[in-house]
Design a protein around this motif. Structure first.
Motif, PDB file in Angstrom:
ATOM      1  N   LEU A 121     -40.096 -58.190   6.740  1.00  0.00           N
ATOM      2  CA  LEU A 121     -40.033 -57.656   5.654  1.00  0.00           C
ATOM      3  C   LEU A 121     -41.018 -60.220   5.427  1.00  0.00           C
ATOM      4  O   LEU A 121     -40.248 -60.477   6.682  1.00  0.00           O
ATOM      5  CB  LEU A 121     -38.940 -58.209   4.647  1.00  0.00           C
ATOM      6  N   SER A 122     -41.807 -59.929   4.472  1.00  0.00           N
ATOM      7  CA  SER A 122     -41.512 -61.666   4.409  1.00  0.00           C
ATOM      8  C   SER A 122     -41.024 -62.717   4.017  1.00  0.00           C
ATOM      9  O   SER A 122     -39.513 -61.946   3.849  1.00  0.00           O
ATOM     10  CB  SER A 122     -43.224 -61.999   3.129  1.00  0.00           C
ATOM     11  N   SER A 123     -41.479 -64.080   4.295  1.00  0.00           N
ATOM     12  CA  SER A 123     -39.304 -64.964   3.573  1.00  0.00           C
ATOM     13  C   SER A 123     -39.079 -64.607   2.132  1.00  0.00           C
ATOM     14  O   SER A 123     -38.064 -64.234   1.934  1.00  0.00           O
ATOM     15  CB  SER A 123     -40.159 -66.496   4.031  1.00  0.00           C
ATOM     16  N   GLN A 125     -39.371 -61.814   0.827  1.00  0.00           N
ATOM     17  CA  GLN A 125     -39.232 -60.768   0.098  1.00  0.00           C
ATOM     18  C   GLN A 125     -37.789 -60.295   0.842  1.00  0.00           C
ATOM     19  O   GLN A 125     -36.702 -60.217  -0.246  1.00  0.00           O
ATOM     20  CB  GLN A 125     -40.033 -59.514   0.579  1.00  0.00           C
ATOM     21  N   ASN A 126     -38.104 -61.328   2.090  1.00  0.00           N
ATOM     22  CA  ASN A 126     -36.430 -60.785   2.241  1.00  0.00           C
ATOM     23  C   ASN A 126     -35.493 -61.883   1.482  1.00  0.00           C
ATOM     24  O   ASN A 126     -34.436 -61.315   1.551  1.00  0.00           O
ATOM     25  CB  ASN A 126     -36.084 -61.795   3.918  1.00  0.00           C
ATOM     26  N   THR A 157     -39.451 -64.098  10.044  1.00  0.00           N
ATOM     27  CA  THR A 157     -39.432 -63.254   8.654  1.00  0.00           C
ATOM     28  C   THR A 157     -41.360 -62.297   9.809  1.00  0.00           C
ATOM     29  O   THR A 157     -41.992 -63.504   9.969  1.00  0.00           O
ATOM     30  CB  THR A 157     -39.825 -63.385   7.369  1.00  0.00           C
ATOM     31  N   HIS A 158     -41.184 -61.106   8.287  1.00  0.00           N
ATOM     32  CA  HIS A 158     -43.028 -60.638   8.824  1.00  0.00           C
ATOM     33  C   HIS A 158     -43.717 -60.738   9.825  1.00  0.00           C
ATOM     34  O   HIS A 158     -44.392 -60.351  10.534  1.00  0.00           O
ATOM     35  CB  HIS A 158     -43.667 -62.026   7.893  1.00  0.00           C
ATOM     36  N   THR A 159     -42.193 -59.950  10.342  1.00  0.00           N
ATOM     37  CA  THR A 159     -42.866 -59.522  12.324  1.00  0.00           C
ATOM     38  C   THR A 159     -43.472 -57.791  11.770  1.00  0.00           C
ATOM     39  O   THR A 159     -44.325 -57.874  13.378  1.00  0.00           O
ATOM     40  CB  THR A 159     -41.715 -58.914  12.412  1.00  0.00           C
ATOM     41  N   SER A 162     -47.474 -57.801  13.609  1.00  0.00           N
ATOM     42  CA  SER A 162     -47.360 -58.783  14.130  1.00  0.00           C
ATOM     43  C   SER A 162     -47.139 -58.806  15.954  1.00  0.00           C
ATOM     44  O   SER A 162     -46.342 -58.390  16.565  1.00  0.00           O
ATOM     45  CB  SER A 162     -46.694 -60.045  13.310  1.00  0.00           C
ATOM     46  N   PRO A 166     -46.465 -64.447  13.450  1.00  0.00           N
ATOM     47  CA  PRO A 166     -47.213 -64.710  12.399  1.00  0.00           C
ATOM     48  C   PRO A 166     -46.691 -66.135  11.441  1.00  0.00           C
ATOM     49  O   PRO A 166     -48.241 -67.105  10.714  1.00  0.00           O
ATOM     50  CB  PRO A 166     -46.141 -64.039  11.162  1.00  0.00           C
ATOM     51  N   ASN A 167     -45.599 -66.881  11.896  1.00  0.00           N
ATOM     52  CA  ASN A 167     -45.744 -68.204  11.182  1.00  0.00           C
ATOM     53  C   ASN A 167     -45.241 -69.566  12.850  1.00  0.00           C
ATOM     54  O   ASN A 167     -43.968 -69.143  13.000  1.00  0.00           O
ATOM     55  CB  ASN A 167     -44.264 -67.989   9.999  1.00  0.00           C
ATOM     56  N   LYS A 170     -41.978 -71.771  12.473  1.00  0.00           N
ATOM     57  CA  LYS A 170     -40.730 -71.063  12.890  1.00  0.00           C
ATOM     58  C   LYS A 170     -40.822 -71.082  14.296  1.00  0.00           C
ATOM     59  O   LYS A 170     -39.164 -71.277  14.257  1.00  0.00           O
ATOM     60  CB  LYS A 170     -40.774 -69.138  12.483  1.00  0.00           C
TER      61      LYS A 170
END
Length: 255
Positions: A121-123, A125-126, A157-159, A162, A166-167, A170
Motif C-alpha cells: 500500500l501507499s503511505s 492508504q497504510n 510503503t508502495h512496494t 516496484s 518507490p520513494n 525513504k
C-alpha cells in the motif's frame, strides 16, 4: 557495538533488503554488523532429545549483539512466516516461564531493537488502513516478552510492482534511523524504576488536585489535610500497582 539484522523476506536483494541495507549504511563504520537471511537457515523447533544446532548458532549471535534489527515484509497484515517461525522456535530460549505459566524476560533482557517492514500500500492508504500495525504489534509483543527495549520502527510503503525504491527519501529515512540507533542513549528496562516514577506522578497529580479542591471549597491546609493526602496517595498507588501487575501477567484465554 554489535548489530544483528534479521531479514525475513523471500529475497535477499529485494525491497525489504534494500531498506535494511540503508539502515545499516547509517551505522558507524567500525560497527560490527551481521545479517541473517532467514531463508538460508533450517529453522525448526528443538526436539525432545536434542536441540536444533541452527537455533544454537542463532542464539549465540543474538546474545552477542547489542541491537537487533528486525526486517520483515508485511504479508496478510502480519509479519512474514519465516520471521514468525524463527521467534516461535526461539520462544523458550528468549523467555522464562514461572510455575503458573507466566512469560518472563530471559537472557536477552535490556537489549534493544529496531523494527522494519514493507507493504504494497501507499503511505496514505497504510495510514488509514493500518495494514502494517499488526506486524509491529507482533514484533513488539515478542520483543517485550523477552525484555528488549524498542528504539523505533520504519515502514517502506508502495512496494507493489516496484523494482526499485518507490520513494528515495525513504532510504534517507532508513539511513537516519541507522544513525539514531547508533547514537541513542541506552536504557535499562527497570521495573522498580517505573514503579517509583508511577508513585511520583500519583503524588504530584493528587497534590495538585487536592490543593485546587481546597482553594475552591475553602478547605484548611492543616495536619488533617496532609494526613488525608498521604493516605490517599498510598492507598491509590497500592491499588493501581496491584491492578497493573495483574493485567501485565494475566494470561488471556479464549472462553
Amino acid at each position: 557495538m554489535r548489530y544483528l539484522a534479521f531479514l525475513g523476506s523471500q529475497s535477499n536483494d529485494g525491497l525489504t533488503a534494500k531498506y535494511l541495507n540503508a539502515v545499516i549504511s547509517g551505522l558507524p563504520k567500525d560497527a560490527e554488523v551481521e545479517t541473517l537471511f532467514l531463508q538460508d537457515y533450517d529453522i525448526k523447533p528443538d526436539n525432545l532429545k536434542h536441540p536444533n544446532p541452527t537455533l544454537d548458532m542463532i542464539e549465540k549471535k543474538m546474545e552477542a549483539a547489542d541491537v537487533w534489527i528486525i526486517a520483515s515484509p508485511t504479508y496478510f497484515a502480519d509479519l512474514s512466516g519465516v520471521t514468525k517461525n524463527l521467534f516461535d522456535c526461539m520462544r523458550h530460549r528468549m523467555v522464562k516461564m514461572n510455575s503458573i505459566g507466566d512469560t518472563l524476560p530471559g537472557k536477552f533482557k535490556n537489549k534493544h531493537y529496531l523494527s522494519l517492514t514493507t507493504c504494497f500500500l501507499s503511505s496514505f492508504q497504510n495510514f488509514f488502513t493500518g495494514i502494517t500495525d499488526q506486524t509491529f504489534r507482533t514484533i513488539d509483543k515478542i520483543m517485550t516478552s523477552a525484555g528488549l527495549i524498542k528504539l523505533g520502527e520504519v515502514i517502506g510503503t508502495h512496494t507493489w510492482g516496484s523494482k526499485g525504491i518507490p520513494n528515495p527519501k525513504k532510504l534517507e529515512l532508513c539511513k537516519r534511523w541507522g544513525q539514531k540507533i547508533a547514537n541513542k542513549p541506552r536504557k535499562d528496562d527497570s521495573t522498580l524504576k517505573r514503579y517509583i516514577e508511577l508513585f511520583g506522578m500519583i503524588a504530584v497529580m493528587s497534590l495538585v488536585t487536592m490543593v485546587i479542591e481546597g482553594l475552591v471549597f475553602g478547605l484548611k491546609f492543616n495536619g488533617e489535610f496532609w494526613l488525608f493526602y498521604v493516605a490517599f496517595v498510598v492507598i491509590f498507588y497500592v491499588l493501581l500497582a496491584i491492578l497493573l501487575h495483574f493485567f501485565t501477567f494475566l494470561r488471556h484465554r479464549r472462553r
